[in-house]
Design an enzyme around this catalytic site. Structure first.
Site, short mmCIF file in Angstrom:
data_model
loop_
_atom_site.label_atom_id
_atom_site.label_comp_id
_atom_site.label_asym_id
_atom_site.label_seq_id
_atom_site.Cartn_x
_atom_site.Cartn_y
_atom_site.Cartn_z
N ARG A 35 -2.62 -8.77 13.37
CA ARG A 35 -2.84 -7.47 12.20
C ARG A 35 -3.53 -8.34 11.26
O ARG A 35 -4.51 -7.66 10.96
CB ARG A 35 -1.29 -6.75 11.81
N ARG B 149 11.08 -6.30 6.77
CA ARG B 149 11.72 -4.72 5.89
C ARG B 149 12.15 -4.23 7.18
O ARG B 149 11.70 -3.84 8.56
CB ARG B 149 9.82 -4.92 6.56
N LYS C 131 0.65 -1.47 -0.36
CA LYS C 131 0.25 0.04 0.24
C LYS C 131 1.04 1.74 -0.20
O LYS C 131 0.63 2.25 -0.23
CB LYS C 131 -0.82 0.14 1.60
N ARG D 57 -10.69 0.43 7.83
CA ARG D 57 -10.37 -1.37 7.82
C ARG D 57 -11.64 -1.82 8.54
O ARG D 57 -11.54 -2.90 8.92
CB ARG D 57 -9.26 -0.44 9.17
N ARG E 26 9.80 -0.92 12.01
CA ARG E 26 8.74 -0.75 12.49
C ARG E 26 8.48 -1.11 14.06
O ARG E 26 8.73 -2.62 14.16
CB ARG E 26 7.71 -1.00 11.73
P1 AMP Z 1 -0.47 0.28 8.77
O1 AMP Z 1 1.03 1.57 8.82
O2 AMP Z 1 -1.60 0.63 7.65
O3 AMP Z 1 -0.41 -1.17 9.58
O4 AMP Z 1 -0.77 0.88 10.39
C1 AMP Z 1 -0.65 0.04 11.57
C2 AMP Z 1 -1.81 0.45 12.47
O5 AMP Z 1 -1.46 2.28 12.91
C3 AMP Z 1 -2.15 -0.66 12.38
O6 AMP Z 1 -2.11 -1.70 12.83
C4 AMP Z 1 -3.28 -0.40 13.58
O7 AMP Z 1 -3.14 0.19 14.96
C5 AMP Z 1 -3.62 1.53 13.30
N1 AMP Z 1 -4.57 1.76 11.56
C6 AMP Z 1 -4.05 2.64 10.31
N2 AMP Z 1 -5.15 2.71 10.32
C7 AMP Z 1 -6.29 2.53 10.62
C8 AMP Z 1 -7.41 2.09 10.94
N3 AMP Z 1 -8.00 2.45 9.71
N4 AMP Z 1 -7.98 1.84 11.91
C9 AMP Z 1 -7.29 0.95 13.27
N5 AMP Z 1 -6.76 1.25 13.19
C10 AMP Z 1 -5.89 1.72 12.36
#
Ligand code: AMP
Length: 216
Positions: free
Chosen positions: A172, A128, A13, A89, A161
């Site tokens: 996740r 990563r 993404k 999400r 991360r």
């Molecule tokens: P990502 O970088 O998109 O993998 O997001 C990292 C973390 O941010 C996720 O595991 C969630 O804890 C939080 N997060 C990001 N986007 C959302 C969302 N739309 N709803 C809830 N938590 C989110």
């Protein structure tokens, strides 16, 4: 053009969002990036999100929806539309977004889903690394830096991360299957989804398909 880009952790993404926003000149947010930035700065929002995010759990809908509402209110150039990366999400987020944009020109038009096998995702996520300074992304298995843990581009130290470990990844992926796949099914019924096979093809092959889909 108003787009959501969806996909499991490690599905690309972030990589394709950077290209899409440049190519189509879109306003972009990644909810994950905003949470990480706020966590590292220790803001109120960061304190609310930290415990969930570091375990791999989704941050509660109300907090996330309010953040996205702010983004919509502050869209610098509404003419060119947006690319929302990592949102919605959950079904509640999708419905809340519909409510926020009802009767405006901000309704979503296309959902891009980056589809990747779980095995490939695990390798991508646990390998990563990224440069804290310039943001360049590496993978110790497939795109290692020339010198271990040092950015090829700017020479800074690389970091991993906090949630890119196997334990968080399991959570996740579980969250994705339970909460996010139903969102995709919801938009599929509305005929709004374009699914891109992003497992094994090269970045350039995938990019060609993404551009084709969005240019249609
Ligand atoms: P990502 O970088 O998109 O993998 O997001 C990292 C973390 O941010 C996720 O595991 C969630 O804890 C939080 N997060 C990001 N986007 C959302 C969302 N739309 N709803 C809830 N938590 C989110």
């Amino acid at each position: 053009m108003n787009i959501f880009i969806m996909g499991a952790p490690g599905s690309g993404k972030g990589t394709f969002s950077s290209r899409i926003k440049e190519e189509f000149n879109l306003n972009h947010i990644s909810t994950g990036d905003i949470f990480r930035e706020n966590i590292s700065k220790g803001t109120e929002l960061g304190l609310q999100a930290k415990a969930y995010s570091e375990k791999g759990l989704l941050v509660p809908d109300e907090i996330t929806n309010n953040m996205v509402k702010d983004f919509l209110n502050n869209l610098a150039d509404k003419k060119n539309g947006y690319l929302l990366d990592g949102y919605p999400r959950t079904l509640d987020q999708a419905l809340a977004f519909e409510e926020m944009t009802k009767g405006t020109d901000l309704a979503v038009e296309r959902i891009l889903v980056m589809d990747v096998d779980n095995e490939v995702l695990t390798r991508r996520i646990t390998g990563r690394r990224s440069c804290k300074k310039c943001g360049e992304i590496y993978n110790i298995y497939t795109k290692a830096p020339k010198v271990e843990n040092v950015c090829d581009v700017c020479g800074s130290e690389l970091s991993q991360r906090k949630d890119d470990n196997e334990e968080s990844l399991k959570v996740r992926l579980g969250e994705y299957a339970k909460n996010t796949e139903p969102v995709i099914a919801y938009y599929e019924k509305l005929n709004m989804v374009s699914t891109i096979d992003a497992s094994t093809r090269t970045i350039e092959e995938i990019w060609t398909e993404v551009k084709d889909v969005l240019n249609k």
